[in-house]
Design a protein around this motif. Structure first.
Motif, PDB file in Angstrom:
ATOM      1  N   THR A 296       0.397  -1.438  -0.413  1.00 43.49           N
ATOM      2  CA  THR A 296      -0.325   0.072   0.217  1.00 43.49           C
ATOM      3  C   THR A 296       1.186   1.216   0.266  1.00 43.49           C
ATOM      4  O   THR A 296       1.895   0.949  -0.062  1.00 43.49           O
ATOM      5  CB  THR A 296      -1.062   0.468   1.458  1.00 43.49           C
ATOM      6  N   ASP A 297      -0.104   2.815  -0.162  1.00 43.77           N
ATOM      7  CA  ASP A 297       0.745   3.953   0.188  1.00 43.77           C
ATOM      8  C   ASP A 297       0.239   4.169   1.114  1.00 43.77           C
ATOM      9  O   ASP A 297       0.411   5.666   1.437  1.00 43.77           O
ATOM     10  CB  ASP A 297       0.230   4.116  -1.099  1.00 43.77           C
ATOM     11  N   SER A 299       0.241   6.312   4.824  1.00 42.32           N
ATOM     12  CA  SER A 299       1.793   6.731   5.781  1.00 42.32           C
ATOM     13  C   SER A 299       2.145   6.157   6.299  1.00 42.32           C
ATOM     14  O   SER A 299       1.542   4.727   6.813  1.00 42.32           O
ATOM     15  CB  SER A 299       1.143   7.922   6.219  1.00 42.32           C
ATOM     16  N   ARG A 331      10.528  -0.392   2.996  1.00 39.07           N
ATOM     17  CA  ARG A 331       9.317  -0.292   1.840  1.00 39.07           C
ATOM     18  C   ARG A 331      10.081  -0.025   0.505  1.00 39.07           C
ATOM     19  O   ARG A 331       9.649  -0.011  -0.686  1.00 39.07           O
ATOM     20  CB  ARG A 331       8.771   1.072   2.346  1.00 39.07           C
ATOM     21  N   ARG A 335       8.635  -2.921  -1.417  1.00 40.39           N
ATOM     22  CA  ARG A 335       7.524  -2.451  -1.716  1.00 40.39           C
ATOM     23  C   ARG A 335       7.386  -2.867  -3.765  1.00 40.39           C
ATOM     24  O   ARG A 335       7.833  -3.925  -4.124  1.00 40.39           O
ATOM     25  CB  ARG A 335       7.366  -0.472  -2.764  1.00 40.39           C
ATOM     26  N   ASP A 340       7.135   1.737  -9.005  1.00 40.13           N
ATOM     27  CA  ASP A 340       7.677   2.907  -9.140  1.00 40.13           C
ATOM     28  C   ASP A 340       7.813   3.435 -11.149  1.00 40.13           C
ATOM     29  O   ASP A 340       7.888   3.722 -11.405  1.00 40.13           O
ATOM     30  CB  ASP A 340       9.398   2.786  -8.526  1.00 40.13           C
TER      31      ASP A 340
END
Length: 343
Positions: A296-297, A299, A331, A335, A340
């Motif tokens: 997930t992104d 925070s 992360r 990730r 990206d």
């Protein structure tokens, strides 16, 4: 057979590297280190040097045939027992199925291996190759590593070894061991640096698009908690705990959920899992946070709150204790693939 083909003459500046491919291995177990040493040869040749390596991949058995984990049949030019020396560095590329190592066909190999370190400058292993070194008695009283998923088994089977599941590779005297699969590349690069210095080793690492000193530890790749039997008390309460990680989970609440007294719950839990409830809860929180960081992104603040890890400072401290890495660095390293680069 011409014996001159089996070893390097004493006055030859090349170091002979022998990599033993055990049945059941992954190709990278032996191909990775072999490529490192061969790339080092190229880097040295460009400088007009001839003091590189002669790399041999050998079988541990007389018929010279081994089968890798993908079912590929490999016919080696030599059986390792035919290599009469001098062997500078011997690496055992291990089997994915350590039960294969008990094959009676390997008995001559283990007898040979048990004495080889008397005539060899360095002896090492890749992944489960540590089990072969252990079976030959070469790891007794020494610090060693293996694939993170096999470390408990290595320690259980060979209690005289000081098994450390965290590093990518270890050295104890003339014995070198490396962790899972690609760690054989880490070890081979370290051996090249030991022989020819950082600059040559760095050239090889760049050519292979690999770190000379890879950041991190094996523990970052493994699971903090084992999979317990469904009758284990940890498995019975695990799903409920995952749904309540954002809430306080002290022993009283856990015991109440299981309709047990806190004292009895703590006793049974520790007996069945080997760790106290509080440590289990903390590891479960870290495992949950890892998934959020990977997939997930969200925070870091959200993840810390969602998993019951307190604030950022507390989560960072907990990650460093269990994974030896900060949440933000974790992360970046783990990730979701292509996250990206997809546009």
């Amino acid at each position: 057979m011409n014996q001159d083909d089996l070893f390097i003459a004493e006055d030859n500046p090349q170091k002979q590297i022998v990599i033993v491919a055990m049945t059941g291995h992954m190709l990278l177990d032996f191909a990775g280190p072999a490529d490192v040493f061969n790339c080092a040869n190229r880097a040295l040749e460009l400088r007009g040097r001839t003091d590189g390596y002669r790399v041999l991949v050998a079988s541990p058995n007389a018929n010279k045939q081994v089968t890798n984990s993908a079912g590929i049949e490999i016919t080696c030019t030599y059986s390792v027992m035919e290599v009469s020396g001098p062997i500078d560095t011997l690496l055992i590329a291990g089997s994915n199925d350590v039960q294969n190592l008990d094959d009676p066909a390997y008995q001559d190999f283990y007898h040979w291996l048990s004495a080889v370190d008397q005539h060899t400058r360095r002896v090492g292993s890749v992944c489960a190759g540590a089990f072969a070194l252990a079976k030959a008695g070469l790891l007794n009283g020494k610090r060693a590593t293996t694939h993170w998923d096999r470390s408990r088994q290595l320690q259980k089977n060979y209690p005289l070894i000081q098994v450390d599941p965290n590093p990518f590779y270890t050295r104890d005297g003339k014995i070198y061991t490396s962790g899972g699969v690609s760690s054989g590349i880490d070890l081979a690069l370290a051996l090249v640096e030991e022989d020819h210095g950082k600059e040559i080793a760095m050239q090889v690492a760049r050519r292979l698009v690999f770190y000379l000193n890879r950041p991190g530890f094996q523990v970052q790749f493994g699971n903090l908690l084992p999979v317990y039997d469904h009758q284990n008390i940890a498995e019975k309460i695990r799903s409920w705990m995952i749904g309540h990680l954002h809430e306080p989970l002290d022993v009283v609440r856990l015991a109440d959920h299981m309709n047990m007294s806190p004292r009895n719950f703590t006793r049974v839990f520790h007996k069945q899992t080997g760790i106290p409830p509080a440590k289990y809860v903390e590891k479960l929180r870290v495992e949950a946070a890892r998934k959020y960081l990977e997939d997930t992104d969200s925070s870091l603040e959200e993840i810390a709150e969602r998993c019951g890890l307190g604030g950022l400072v507390s989560m960072r401290r907990t990650f460093l204790r269990h994974l030896m890495v900060t949440p933000s660095d974790y992360r970046r390293a783990f990730r979701t693939s292509l996250a990206d680069v997809i546009t």
